[in-house]
Design an enzyme around this catalytic site. Sequence first.
Site, PDB file in Angstrom:
ATOM      1  N   GLU A   1      39.015  45.900  36.678  1.00 19.00           N
ATOM      2  CA  GLU A   1      38.903  46.196  38.097  1.00 19.00           C
ATOM      3  C   GLU A   1      39.803  45.282  38.901  1.00 19.00           C
ATOM      4  OE1 GLU A   1      34.938  45.339  39.356  1.00 19.00           O
ATOM      5  OE2 GLU A   1      35.590  43.366  39.983  1.00 19.00           O
TER       6      GLU A   1
ATOM      7  N   CYS B   1      42.076  40.513  44.802  1.00 15.05           N
ATOM      8  CA  CYS B   1      41.355  39.775  43.762  1.00 15.05           C
ATOM      9  C   CYS B   1      41.729  40.423  42.426  1.00 15.05           C
ATOM     10  CB  CYS B   1      39.854  39.852  44.016  1.00 15.05           C
ATOM     11  SG  CYS B   1      38.882  39.089  42.705  1.00 15.05           S
TER      12      CYS B   1
ATOM     13  N   CYS C   1      35.280  38.613  29.177  1.00 17.26           N
ATOM     14  CA  CYS C   1      35.437  37.160  29.240  1.00 17.26           C
ATOM     15  C   CYS C   1      34.633  36.544  28.107  1.00 17.26           C
ATOM     16  CB  CYS C   1      34.947  36.622  30.585  1.00 17.26           C
ATOM     17  SG  CYS C   1      35.207  34.842  30.763  1.00 17.26           S
TER      18      CYS C   1
ATOM     19  N   CYS D   1      29.139  32.876  31.135  1.00 20.49           N
ATOM     20  CA  CYS D   1      28.327  32.215  32.157  1.00 20.49           C
ATOM     21  C   CYS D   1      27.058  33.049  32.350  1.00 20.49           C
ATOM     22  CB  CYS D   1      29.107  32.098  33.461  1.00 20.49           C
ATOM     23  SG  CYS D   1      30.627  31.148  33.265  1.00 20.49           S
TER      24      CYS D   1
ATOM     25  N   CYS E   1      26.752  35.773  35.114  1.00 20.75           N
ATOM     26  CA  CYS E   1      27.878  36.687  35.297  1.00 20.75           C
ATOM     27  C   CYS E   1      27.835  37.802  34.261  1.00 20.75           C
ATOM     28  CB  CYS E   1      29.187  35.915  35.166  1.00 20.75           C
ATOM     29  SG  CYS E   1      30.637  36.981  35.153  1.00 20.75           S
TER      30      CYS E   1
ATOM     31  N   GLU F   1      38.760  34.530  32.462  1.00 22.67           N
ATOM     32  CA  GLU F   1      39.096  33.138  32.785  1.00 22.67           C
ATOM     33  C   GLU F   1      40.625  33.021  32.732  1.00 22.67           C
ATOM     34  OE1 GLU F   1      37.899  29.914  33.659  1.00 22.67           O
ATOM     35  OE2 GLU F   1      40.068  29.646  33.485  1.00 22.67           O
TER      36      GLU F   1
ATOM     37  N   SER G   1      41.243  30.567  40.069  1.00 22.08           N
ATOM     38  CA  SER G   1      39.889  30.046  39.916  1.00 22.08           C
ATOM     39  C   SER G   1      39.575  29.858  38.438  1.00 22.08           C
ATOM     40  CB  SER G   1      38.894  31.036  40.529  1.00 22.08           C
ATOM     41  OG  SER G   1      37.578  30.641  40.226  1.00 22.08           O
TER      42      SER G   1
ATOM     43  N   LEU H   1      31.809  25.647  40.098  1.00 17.91           N
ATOM     44  CA  LEU H   1      31.006  24.467  39.764  1.00 17.91           C
ATOM     45  C   LEU H   1      29.548  24.865  39.496  1.00 17.91           C
ATOM     46  CD1 LEU H   1      31.245  21.433  39.420  1.00 17.91           C
ATOM     47  CD2 LEU H   1      30.653  21.165  41.832  1.00 17.91           C
ATOM     48  N   HIS H   2      28.862  25.336  40.500  1.00 20.26           N
ATOM     49  CA  HIS H   2      27.543  25.965  40.380  1.00 20.26           C
ATOM     50  C   HIS H   2      26.384  25.033  40.027  1.00 20.26           C
ATOM     51  CE1 HIS H   2      29.870  29.522  40.792  1.00 20.26           C
ATOM     52  NE2 HIS H   2      30.322  29.528  39.561  1.00 20.26           N
TER      53      HIS H   2
ATOM     54  N   CYS I   1      30.162  48.409  40.849  1.00 22.00           N
ATOM     55  CA  CYS I   1      31.006  47.729  39.884  1.00 22.00           C
ATOM     56  C   CYS I   1      30.166  46.977  38.867  1.00 22.00           C
ATOM     57  CB  CYS I   1      31.899  46.762  40.660  1.00 22.00           C
ATOM     58  SG  CYS I   1      32.799  45.647  39.657  1.00 22.00           S
TER      59      CYS I   1
HETATM   60  S1  SF4 Z   1      32.021  33.617  35.722  1.00 22.66           S
HETATM   61 FE1  SF4 Z   1      34.178  33.799  35.106  1.00 22.66          FE
HETATM   62  S2  SF4 Z   1      34.367  32.415  33.352  1.00 22.66           S
HETATM   63 FE2  SF4 Z   1      32.170  32.814  33.609  1.00 22.66          FE
HETATM   64  S3  SF4 Z   1      31.740  34.577  32.265  1.00 22.66           S
HETATM   65 FE3  SF4 Z   1      32.181  35.394  34.319  1.00 22.66          FE
HETATM   66  S4  SF4 Z   1      34.375  35.875  34.259  1.00 22.66           S
HETATM   67 FE4  SF4 Z   1      33.965  34.481  32.555  1.00 22.66          FE
END
Ligand code: SF4
Length: 477
Positions: free
Chosen positions: A180, A193, A200, A204, A207, A258, A289, A312-313, A438
């Site tokens: 996307e 974006c 990925c 995370c 995500c 990433e 990022s 960071l989170h 999405c």
């Molecule tokens: S936040 Fe970014 S680095 Fe983490 S799993 Fe999702 S796409 Fe990958």
Amino acid sequence: MLSSHVSRGSAHRWAPLLSALARRSLSSSLASPAVAEQPAPRPWVYDMTKSELIARMQEFDLEPYRARQLWSWIYQQGVVDPYKMTTFSLPLRERLAREIFQFGLPSVVDPLRSDDDTRKWLLRLDGSLVMPESIGPDRPCVHAPFDPERGIGLRPDLQDEGPGMWKSLASAAKKPGVIETVFIPRGSTGTACLSSQVGCSLQCSFCRTGAMSKAALRNLSSGEIVAQFLSQRLALGDFPSSRPERIVSNIVMMGMGEPLLNYRNLTRAVEVLSSEDGLALSRRRIIVSTSGIVPLIERMGHDLGVELAVSLHAVNDRLRDELVPINKQYPIEMLLDACRKYPTNKPAKKVTFEYVMLKGVNDSVEEARQLARLLRPIPSLVNLIPFNPWEGSPYGTSTVEAIEAFTAALHDESSRHRGQIIHVTVRWPRGRDIMAACGQLANKGVAQASRASALVDSLPAAGESPPVGESGAAAQA
Ligand code: SF4
């Protein structure tokens, strides 16, 4: 048979000829006509840097000025179809299209438009390329008819699956190679974006991209990164580049994947995107990022000179190990040290820190104060991103009150130390309606897409210089 007519005494004289004939006969019987006629693979024109484009055309006895003309057509004029490049003779256009390069852009599965004008396109990366000049603002994507010689158009094997195949975004999203790309407007301009990978590997926990099947995971080529930007500009009517105002004025590498795990192609893509006689996007308008691939952060600053954003989170390793598992390899202290050393991190420059607000997980006032203390040595922009839950996610969204208290505590803590530069933004995600689609249909992390829209407001608008000369503590919610 030939050997039976040869006397024994003269046989040795015929031996080399017989052997050569036998080899020729054997090789011709092994080679299928289809393989023998297979044309040499041609590079996709968007996968090439300018110097590679020049070298490729020189292989075909074409002068470098021809390569510069081609570069201008595709990146300044936004022309995708070589047959429309009218400064070339027709025979040269034929050679470009049939011998030297592959042209065309990935086809758009379905363009989506949010109530707030955020736009999203799913691009299909299956080898089908289209000539999208017919696409203009608000016009639907029309697939070019398939041209087998040029390899352009919707592949017949996909057409055979029936017109309903691509009606379902869900079915498209399950196929490898669907990515996307999102346009987030701000006034008359906006930010692209872009994705860097299909899926990925970092997983995370908040995500959904990280939850995609590993079978689908792959790096995008540099051309596939650049093509997202071109597709957006074409769809928005943002060519030629000589227009006084660009519509797509900034880039954030914050889509799927990433970027630093696809460093080579990221580097090549930035070279193409910022080429002065092409797309000519200032590197100060490109934000990359990362979730914290520490060894490449400082190098990226030296190599690319782009702006840095960090996911960071969390303010301690225990929690960050859980939210962003790459933290086990590169813990917070190492990450912030790399941010401190980031080459553009001069007094006037800021590193952006993204902080997704997860209800009861990382959103306490004490964590806000710890965050301000952690970032003290680094001029920072903190983007607080209210989590946008997706089906099956273990997290909830922080309340408005919690986000306000967090913001106030960040501001208060940073103001206690003269000279600390920390800006805070809270942006409820834009395009939430289509982001939700999405997240559900393309395995895309909604929270991650929201990060991009949160970051847009920190970017310079078209015609503005990148922010300079800010000093002192400041906060804005
Ligand atoms: S936040 Fe970014 S680095 Fe983490 S799993 Fe999702 S796409 Fe990958």
